[in-house]
Design a protein around this motif. Structure first.
Motif, mmCIF file in Angstrom:
data_model
loop_
_atom_site.group_PDB
_atom_site.id
_atom_site.type_symbol
_atom_site.label_atom_id
_atom_site.label_comp_id
_atom_site.label_asym_id
_atom_site.label_seq_id
_atom_site.Cartn_x
_atom_site.Cartn_y
_atom_site.Cartn_z
ATOM 1 N N GLU A 163 -1.717 3.858 8.488
ATOM 2 C CA GLU A 163 -0.754 2.767 8.247
ATOM 3 C C GLU A 163 0.688 3.260 8.257
ATOM 4 O OE1 GLU A 163 -3.266 3.421 6.108
ATOM 5 O OE2 GLU A 163 -4.384 1.578 5.677
ATOM 6 N N LYS B 36 0.856 -1.184 0.000
ATOM 7 C CA LYS B 36 0.000 0.000 0.000
ATOM 8 C C LYS B 36 0.892 1.234 0.000
ATOM 9 C CE LYS B 36 -4.171 -1.204 2.554
ATOM 10 N NZ LYS B 36 -5.053 -0.707 3.621
ATOM 11 N N ASN C 170 0.702 3.875 1.748
ATOM 12 C CA ASN C 170 1.015 4.312 3.110
ATOM 13 C C ASN C 170 2.115 3.464 3.738
ATOM 14 O OD1 ASN C 170 -0.899 6.335 3.014
ATOM 15 N ND2 ASN C 170 -2.503 5.069 3.924
ATOM 16 N N GLU C 171 2.039 2.143 3.525
ATOM 17 C CA GLU C 171 3.090 1.266 4.049
ATOM 18 C C GLU C 171 4.422 1.614 3.392
ATOM 19 O OE1 GLU C 171 2.288 -3.104 3.951
ATOM 20 O OE2 GLU C 171 0.389 -2.411 3.132
ATOM 21 N N GLU D 162 1.565 3.080 11.888
ATOM 22 C CA GLU D 162 1.445 1.668 12.279
ATOM 23 C C GLU D 162 2.602 0.842 11.723
ATOM 24 O OE1 GLU D 162 -3.454 1.722 12.278
ATOM 25 O OE2 GLU D 162 -2.404 0.400 10.886
ATOM 26 N N THR D 163 2.912 1.063 10.450
ATOM 27 C CA THR D 163 3.988 0.292 9.818
ATOM 28 C C THR D 163 5.323 0.623 10.459
ATOM 29 O OG1 THR D 163 2.727 0.329 7.763
ATOM 30 C CG2 THR D 163 5.031 -0.328 7.594
ATOM 31 N N GLN E 75 -4.042 4.086 -0.259
ATOM 32 C CA GLN E 75 -4.700 2.821 0.089
ATOM 33 C C GLN E 75 -4.469 1.703 -0.907
ATOM 34 O OE1 GLN E 75 -6.328 1.887 2.849
ATOM 35 N NE2 GLN E 75 -5.742 3.837 3.739
#
Lengths: 253, 179, 360
Positions: free
Chosen positions: C35, C8, C10-11, C38-39, C177
């Motif tokens: 993300e 993704k 964002n990742e 989070e990642t 996304q």
């Protein structure tokens, strides 16, 4: 005896701190900031932290603190000094960070940043100068303004029903697990000045030892804002401020 | 080769992860891939769909209005996406809970009972891989099974790798639904 | 050969931040870009490259942490989505005013207000025309692929340090996304303290070796001095305009019509271009990659001999103002956009081109 015989190292009893810039301060005559600046400058130099210390100055009367103490500085947006100091402290863990904030910066617009930096236990020294008024903008109410105290925005005195209660943010900081040392001092007498210096020293020692956040509140005068002479302002502070903001350690771990 | 696919159903049916495994499988087969999710208001129980494009060439739009293959796993998705199958394209749908069947004669339609096939395998979590089996069988681009297995390995966390044989079995079961 | 991965957007940003040797990330969760944080927390870069990652108490705190980190010479970034980026504007203005390098990612969602969590491009004005107070510019990069999300993390930071000016990656929720193939760069080592001091002699990192003190501030009460500071900023912006304007052209030369679109929308338009070609309509696409500096001359040049321009944006018509300024009303320029998180299909774009330009 000639004057040059008198001015010699053996006779020296006092000197300006080496880190205090020899410039005219913009502070009003009688203001407490000058004394507090001097103490901060002395403590940093005496502890040998000149090359390690980074100050973060606020918005408020002390906005120009960076002109007076000869260390690196970052001038923060209003209330954000603890966030700015957090990042630098984490990115340069060997450095020593302090914020220098007034009552608006620390306890109004910057409450979230102050509380959260302290709650995370950032290794920073927060110096909080509480004179219960907004000096820089012309004497408006601060969160710490006393009930009944007249300011430009409480011309008939602060009313609880209109303005709420004076905020004891230092007490809030003391209950947070991230703080290791929270104290309230003043600089109105030589004895009080000595105590404040000792408190600042302890706070900087904590930062060096990475013990967490230290908060040093200095209850201060704003004789211009209070519309009193410097002498009367000190008397007013002792009489009224110390009742709401009593001096002493709130936490010392 | 280019396959423009949308998989639509309830959140929780494994729609997004099926799309992810398909995309990874394409990647393992050296294809260009895009995976574009769209959620309903709730991630659980709402409608979820994912557009997956597999291609030999660089992919332009990851968002499409017409698809080579539509997979619809509930009535809402079927109503919404059946009209969006390209003429000559393929529609696969799960017959469970479907009361209005699609009326098109310019496309190939495969009604499947993926739920029953999943129950036969004995693990309800394998549902989306049964559907994936049907999809792989329907696609004109034949994705080699070895690359699908590689795709599974890439998209599943290590701790779930022991489930790969089960997934493989589910995919085979799904393929049989179309035979 | 670097491993090709599926990620993704964002990742990919999180991986790229580590690979490009960032020193710090400070952020606050907001959909659709959570993300990123989070990642980073999952990858624990503090254990590998030594990068600092911190979940701040607010977007306001996060951008001021970035200000502090940048003021001390470190390579730092933050990310957010539209409502959060509005909160960051004060800090962004300070960073720009103090001439500090920093990277800000905005994965745009539909507004105004709390709006929607679906994709949008409605923050174009905010990103390119200021956003915060005062005369300043960000270098604004608009990625259209997950690979560009990665590449622009490196490019954005390099430009930020080159010009001591903040950069922004202005992404739409689609590229945040969606998953695509991506190749990550080789691990770039984080700069040593010596390298930082050499590159950033202005940084507030402690008066090492007894040097003169460094003060990072944007305050100057004397108007004559403040004007000089402003003039220096403007001179730098002219330099950036001269050197760093970037864009992509697809099939512009033979085309009768032009579409101007940025980010993922340009890819939707590329599909519309294919559909148009099937009907015998020749359409070219100009995709601005830097939204500021805007490729004014390139668009003017591409517009020569064309019959009309359609600007396609996920907003009510923002970039179109810059396109109109670029072509000086020499040909019809119309806008087609969807709002509130709706993404137009390639078919819709083609219909809009026919209705608003070709058959008008």
């Amino acid at each position: 005896m000639e004057i040059n015989d008198i001015i010699c190292p053996e006779n020296k009893v006092y000197a300006a701190p080496e880190l205090l810039e020899q410039v005219h301060m913009h502070y009003c005559p009688g203001c407490s900031h000058g004394v507090i600046h001097k103490l901060v400058a002395e403590v940093i130099a005496e502890m040998g932290l000149t090359e390690k210390t980074i100050g973060v100055s606020p918005v408020g009367c002390a906005v120009f603190a960076y002109n007076y103490i000869d260390v690196d500085w970052v001038e923060a947006a209003h209330g954000r000094a603890p966030a700015v100091a957090t990042a630098i402290s984490r990115l340069w863990p060997e450095n020593v960070l302090f914020t220098y904030q007034g009552d608006g910066d620390m306890s109004a617009i910057g409450t979230a940043e102050s509380i959260h930096a302290a709650n995370r236990g950032e290794n920073i020294v927060m110096i909080f100068v509480n004179n219960a008024i907004y000096g820089m903008t012309g004497g408006q109410m601060a969160p710490t303004t006393l009930v009944g105290q007249k300011t430009a925005t409480t011309p008939y005195g602060r009313r609880i029903d209109l303005n709420g209660h004076p905020l004891e943010i230092t007490n809030l900081m003391a209950i947070l697990d991230g703080t290791c040392y929270v104290t309230r001092q003043a600089v109105h007498t030589p004895a009080a000045v000595r105590k404040t210096k000792a408190a600042l020293k302890k706070a900087f020692e904590n930062a060096v030892a990475k013990k967490g956040t230290s908060v040093v509140e200095v209850v201060a005068t704003c004789n211009s804002g209070w519309k009193l002479s410097p002498e009367k302002a000190n008397e007013w502070m002792v009489e009224h401020m110390f009742e709401k903001y009593p001096l002493g350690d709130l936490k010392n771990e | 080769m280019k396959q423009e696919i949308i998989i639509a159903g309830f959140g929780g049916q494994g729609v997004l992860s099926m799309g992810k495994i398909l995309a990874y499988s394409g990647l393992m087969d050296d294809k260009e891939v895009t995976w574009m999710p769209s959620y309903g208001p709730e991630q659980r129980g709402g409608t979820a769909n994912v557009t997956v494009i597999l291609s030999d060439e660089r992919i332009s739009s990851p968002v499409l209005d017409k698809y080579d293959i539509v997979i619809a796993l509930n009535q809402q998705s079927l109503d919404k996406f059946a009209p969006k199958v390209k003429p000559g394209g393929i529609l696969i749908y799960d017959t469970n809970g479907i009361h209005n069947r699609p009326q098109r004669d310019d496309i190939t339609i495969y009604p499947i009972d993926a739920m029953e096939a999943t129950l036969e395998i004995g693990n309800s979590k394998a549902y989306n891989m049964v559907v994936m089996g049907a999809l792989l069988e329907a696609m004109s681009y034949k994705l080699p099974m070895e690359n699908v297995i590689k795709g599974l390995k890439k998209s599943l966390p290590e701790r779930h790798h022991k489930l790969i044989p089960l997934n493989e079995k589910a995919i085979e079961k799904g393929r049989e639904l179309l035979l | 050969m670097e491993e090709v991965r599926l990620m993704k957007g964002n990742e990919a940003i999180a991986h790229a931040a580590i690979r490009y040797g960032f020193d710090g990330y400070f952020g606050y969760p907001i959909t659709p870009q959570s993300e990123v944080l989070e990642t980073l927390e999952e990858l624990m870069p503090w254990e590998t490259t030594g990068m600092t990652v911190l979940q701040a108490e607010s977007e306001v705190a996060a951008i001021n942490m970035v200000y502090g980190g940048a003021a001390s010479g470190k390579a730092v970034m933050t990310s957010s989505s539209s409502p959060g980026v509005s909160l960051k504007q004060e800090g962004i203005s300070y960073i720009a005013a103090a001439s500090l390098p920093a990277l800000i990612l905005n994965v745009m969602r539909g507004g105004p207000g709390l709006g929607t969590i679906q994709p949008s491009q409605a923050d174009y004005f905010q990103a390119t025309k200021g956003g915060g107070h005062g005369d300043y510019h960000l270098i604004v990069l608009a990625p259209s692929t997950v690979q560009e999300m990665v590449d622009f993390v490196g490019l954005g930071m390099d430009l930020a340090f080159k010009y001591t000016n903040p950069s922004m990656i202005l992404a739409d929720g689609i590229v945040g996304q969606m998953m695509e193939k991506v190749v990550l760069p080789e691990q770039r080592p984080r700069r040593t303290e010596e390298e930082i001091r050499k590159q950033c002699p202005w940084a507030a990192d402690g008066r090492k070796g007894g040097r003169k003190r460094n003060v990072i501030t944007s305050l100057e009460l004397e108007s004559s001095k403040m004007e000089v500071i402003n003039e220096a900023l403007q001179a730098r912006y002219r330099e950036i305009e001269k050197n760093e304007t970037r864009w992509e052209e697809i099939g512009v030369e033979d085309a009768d019509y032009l579409i101007v679109a940025f980010g993922t929308v340009a890819r939707i338009c590329a599909k519309a271009q294919e559909l148009a070609a099937e009907k015998g309509i020749k359409v070219g696409i100009v995709r601005p990659i830097t939204l500021w500096p805007f490729p004014t001359e390139a668009i003017n040049k591409a517009a020569q001999g064309k019959k009309g321009i359609l600007c396609v944006e996920l907003n009510a018509g923002q970039m179109i103002e810059d396109v109109r300024l670029a072509v000086h009303d020499s040909l019809p320029v119309e806008h087609f956009g969807r709002m509130g998180g709706i993404i137009p299909s390639p078919e819709e774009v083609l219909v809009a081109l026919e209705n608003k330009i070709i058959n008008k």
